[in-house]
Design a protein around this motif. Structure first.
Motif, PDB file in Angstrom:
ATOM      1  N   GLU A 133       4.052  -0.725  -6.104  1.00 51.45           N
ATOM      2  CA  GLU A 133       3.132   0.263  -6.662  1.00 51.45           C
ATOM      3  C   GLU A 133       2.420  -0.341  -7.865  1.00 51.45           C
ATOM      4  O   GLU A 133       3.038  -1.057  -8.666  1.00 51.45           O
ATOM      5  CB  GLU A 133       3.877   1.525  -7.100  1.00 51.45           C
ATOM      6  N   ILE A 134       1.138  -0.041  -7.988  1.00 52.25           N
ATOM      7  CA  ILE A 134       0.350  -0.537  -9.114  1.00 52.25           C
ATOM      8  C   ILE A 134      -0.437   0.616  -9.716  1.00 52.25           C
ATOM      9  O   ILE A 134      -1.059   1.400  -8.989  1.00 52.25           O
ATOM     10  CB  ILE A 134      -0.632  -1.647  -8.684  1.00 52.25           C
ATOM     11  N   ASN A 135      -0.406   0.718 -11.039  1.00 53.28           N
ATOM     12  CA  ASN A 135      -1.280   1.616 -11.803  1.00 53.28           C
ATOM     13  C   ASN A 135      -2.226   0.749 -12.618  1.00 53.28           C
ATOM     14  O   ASN A 135      -1.774  -0.043 -13.456  1.00 53.28           O
ATOM     15  CB  ASN A 135      -0.494   2.494 -12.771  1.00 53.28           C
ATOM     16  N   PHE A 136      -3.534   0.872 -12.382  1.00 54.18           N
ATOM     17  CA  PHE A 136      -4.518   0.182 -13.214  1.00 54.18           C
ATOM     18  C   PHE A 136      -4.987   1.160 -14.289  1.00 54.18           C
ATOM     19  O   PHE A 136      -5.495   2.242 -13.976  1.00 54.18           O
ATOM     20  CB  PHE A 136      -5.692  -0.303 -12.370  1.00 54.18           C
ATOM     21  N   LEU A 166     -10.464   0.278  -8.323  1.00 57.10           N
ATOM     22  CA  LEU A 166      -9.157   0.686  -7.823  1.00 57.10           C
ATOM     23  C   LEU A 166      -8.319   1.190  -8.989  1.00 57.10           C
ATOM     24  O   LEU A 166      -8.219   0.531 -10.028  1.00 57.10           O
ATOM     25  CB  LEU A 166      -8.473  -0.515  -7.168  1.00 57.10           C
ATOM     26  N   THR A 167      -7.704   2.366  -8.840  1.00 56.50           N
ATOM     27  CA  THR A 167      -6.899   2.928  -9.920  1.00 56.50           C
ATOM     28  C   THR A 167      -5.401   2.903  -9.626  1.00 56.50           C
ATOM     29  O   THR A 167      -4.592   2.677 -10.533  1.00 56.50           O
ATOM     30  CB  THR A 167      -7.321   4.377 -10.226  1.00 56.50           C
ATOM     31  N   ARG A 168      -5.011   3.137  -8.378  1.00 57.36           N
ATOM     32  CA  ARG A 168      -3.598   3.075  -8.002  1.00 57.36           C
ATOM     33  C   ARG A 168      -3.462   2.538  -6.582  1.00 57.36           C
ATOM     34  O   ARG A 168      -4.370   2.702  -5.758  1.00 57.36           O
ATOM     35  CB  ARG A 168      -2.923   4.455  -8.090  1.00 57.36           C
ATOM     36  N   LEU A 169      -2.322   1.917  -6.330  1.00 55.32           N
ATOM     37  CA  LEU A 169      -2.043   1.375  -4.999  1.00 55.32           C
ATOM     38  C   LEU A 169      -0.551   1.451  -4.736  1.00 55.32           C
ATOM     39  O   LEU A 169       0.264   1.218  -5.636  1.00 55.32           O
ATOM     40  CB  LEU A 169      -2.515  -0.079  -4.904  1.00 55.32           C
ATOM     41  N   ALA A 170      -0.182   1.793  -3.501  1.00 55.63           N
ATOM     42  CA  ALA A 170       1.195   1.699  -3.035  1.00 55.63           C
ATOM     43  C   ALA A 170       1.174   1.063  -1.653  1.00 55.63           C
ATOM     44  O   ALA A 170       0.416   1.499  -0.782  1.00 55.63           O
ATOM     45  CB  ALA A 170       1.857   3.071  -2.966  1.00 55.63           C
ATOM     46  N   VAL A 171       1.970   0.016  -1.464  1.00 55.99           N
ATOM     47  CA  VAL A 171       2.055  -0.645  -0.170  1.00 55.99           C
ATOM     48  C   VAL A 171       3.524  -0.852   0.186  1.00 55.99           C
ATOM     49  O   VAL A 171       4.319  -1.275  -0.662  1.00 55.99           O
ATOM     50  CB  VAL A 171       1.281  -1.992  -0.160  1.00 55.99           C
ATOM     51  N   GLU A 172       3.874  -0.509   1.422  1.00 50.34           N
ATOM     52  CA  GLU A 172       5.223  -0.718   1.926  1.00 50.34           C
ATOM     53  C   GLU A 172       5.157  -1.708   3.083  1.00 50.34           C
ATOM     54  O   GLU A 172       4.335  -1.561   3.989  1.00 50.34           O
ATOM     55  CB  GLU A 172       5.851   0.599   2.377  1.00 50.34           C
ATOM     56  N   ILE A 173       6.033  -2.709   3.033  1.00 49.34           N
ATOM     57  CA  ILE A 173       5.983  -3.807   3.996  1.00 49.34           C
ATOM     58  C   ILE A 173       7.298  -3.874   4.760  1.00 49.34           C
ATOM     59  O   ILE A 173       8.372  -3.999   4.154  1.00 49.34           O
ATOM     60  CB  ILE A 173       5.712  -5.144   3.265  1.00 49.34           C
ATOM     61  N   ASP A 174       7.206  -3.790   6.090  1.00 52.06           N
ATOM     62  CA  ASP A 174       8.382  -3.945   6.938  1.00 52.06           C
ATOM     63  C   ASP A 174       8.674  -5.425   7.182  1.00 52.06           C
ATOM     64  O   ASP A 174       9.823  -5.848   7.206  1.00 52.06           O
ATOM     65  CB  ASP A 174       8.187  -3.225   8.269  1.00 52.06           C
ATOM     66  N   ARG A 175       7.622  -6.192   7.382  1.00 50.80           N
ATOM     67  CA  ARG A 175       7.741  -7.648   7.496  1.00 50.80           C
ATOM     68  C   ARG A 175       6.375  -8.265   7.249  1.00 50.80           C
ATOM     69  O   ARG A 175       5.338  -7.650   7.523  1.00 50.80           O
ATOM     70  CB  ARG A 175       8.281  -8.065   8.861  1.00 50.80           C
ATOM     71  N   MET A 176       6.408  -9.495   6.741  1.00 48.69           N
ATOM     72  CA  MET A 176       5.171 -10.200   6.446  1.00 48.69           C
ATOM     73  C   MET A 176       4.663 -10.938   7.683  1.00 48.69           C
ATOM     74  O   MET A 176       5.454 -11.565   8.400  1.00 48.69           O
ATOM     75  CB  MET A 176       5.384 -11.202   5.316  1.00 48.69           C
ATOM     76  N   PRO A 177       3.359 -10.888   7.955  1.00 49.29           N
ATOM     77  CA  PRO A 177       2.818 -11.715   9.039  1.00 49.29           C
ATOM     78  C   PRO A 177       2.919 -13.188   8.679  1.00 49.29           C
ATOM     79  O   PRO A 177       2.960 -13.562   7.509  1.00 49.29           O
ATOM     80  CB  PRO A 177       1.362 -11.256   9.148  1.00 49.29           C
ATOM     81  N   ALA A 178       2.969 -14.032   9.709  1.00 48.39           N
ATOM     82  CA  ALA A 178       3.102 -15.466   9.517  1.00 48.39           C
ATOM     83  C   ALA A 178       1.742 -16.154   9.640  1.00 48.39           C
ATOM     84  O   ALA A 178       0.744 -15.553  10.046  1.00 48.39           O
ATOM     85  CB  ALA A 178       4.077 -16.034  10.544  1.00 48.39           C
TER      86      ALA A 178
END
Length: 241
Positions: free
Chosen positions: A197-200, A58-70
């Motif tokens: 966002e993550i840059n590896f 994995l080289t890059r990741l972007a995740v957007e979260i509206d709400r976390m599951p319980a």
């Protein structure tokens, strides 16, 4: 050909925080597990690549979260590949709750490496991989190239056995855990990771003594992890809500 696939998971007690909601590490781990499962089903998973002395990173990741599951919630993770170049491929994710309502989206970039030389390999070598790409809209904006924060180094972590993955380097999710564990608990309980966002940049190995530098601007926290040579190995940006 529609090559979107959906995978169903349940959020287990070991995967939640003290508020009984899934952690960011849990959600990212589900994405990576889904990527592996889907790659296997399409004939270019790690087990197949290992026969050619190759693997995914994995080289890059972007995740957007509206709400976390319980805790005990069922979640649906839908994934598809949208782009392939010689050095990089893009894999996308939509995360829905049991009612089919979107709770998060993510985009990841991956490269294929030779396990001996650790150098990038040409993705066009994979049979029929180009035919897997689909022109669906991206679920979130692509991960950007992150800058280095202007801040002093602090001691963070020495890479240990439990940090390592099947490629022999630190697991991608561990970088998130190391950084998040340095944040104030009160901050974590009252806020949400709206976009991460993550840059590896480089691998880290067993015994590496890593340092962290971080700087906050408004609702955004920019972090950088460095190896013993002072080189950046990972950069992470959190936008909180």
């Amino acid at each position: 050909m529609d090559t979107k696939r959906t995978y169903i998971y349940r959020i287990e007690p070991r995967e939640v925080d003290c508020l009984r909601r899934a952690t960011l590490m849990t959600l990212v781990d589900l994405l990576l597990h889904t990527a592996g499962e889907d790659a296997d089903r399409n004939g270019f998973g790690v087990r197949t690549l290992n026969l050619r002395n190759a693997s995914w990173v994995l080289t890059r990741l972007a995740v957007e979260i509206d709400r976390m599951p319980a805790e005990y919630d069922n979640v649906q993770v839908t994934t598809w590949v949208s782009n392939v170049s010689r050095a990089m491929t893009t894999r996308n994710f939509d995360i829905l709750d049991a009612r089919g309502e979107r709770i998060a989206g993510a985009v990841t970039n991956w490269a294929m490496i030779d396990l001996d030389t650790r150098r990038l390999l040409d993705l066009h070598q994979l049979p029929a991989y180009d035919s897997m790409t689909q022109d669906f809209p991206l679920p979130v904006a692509l991960p950007a190239r992150l800058s280095s924060p202007d801040a002093p180094d602090t001691f963070l972590h020495t890479v240990v056995y439990s940090d390592l993955d099947f490629n022999g380097h630190a697991n991608s999710v561990k970088y998130l855990q190391w950084v998040i564990d340095t944040l104030p608990l009160e901050w974590l309980l009252k806020r949400r990771f709206a976009r991460t966002e993550i840059n590896f940049l480089q691998e880290t190995r067993h015994g590496d003594r890593l340092t962290l530098r971080s700087a906050q601007t408004g609702d955004t926290l920019l972090c950088e992890i460095r190896n013993p040579n002072g080189e950046a190995v990972c950069r992470i940006a959190f936008r909180m809500a």
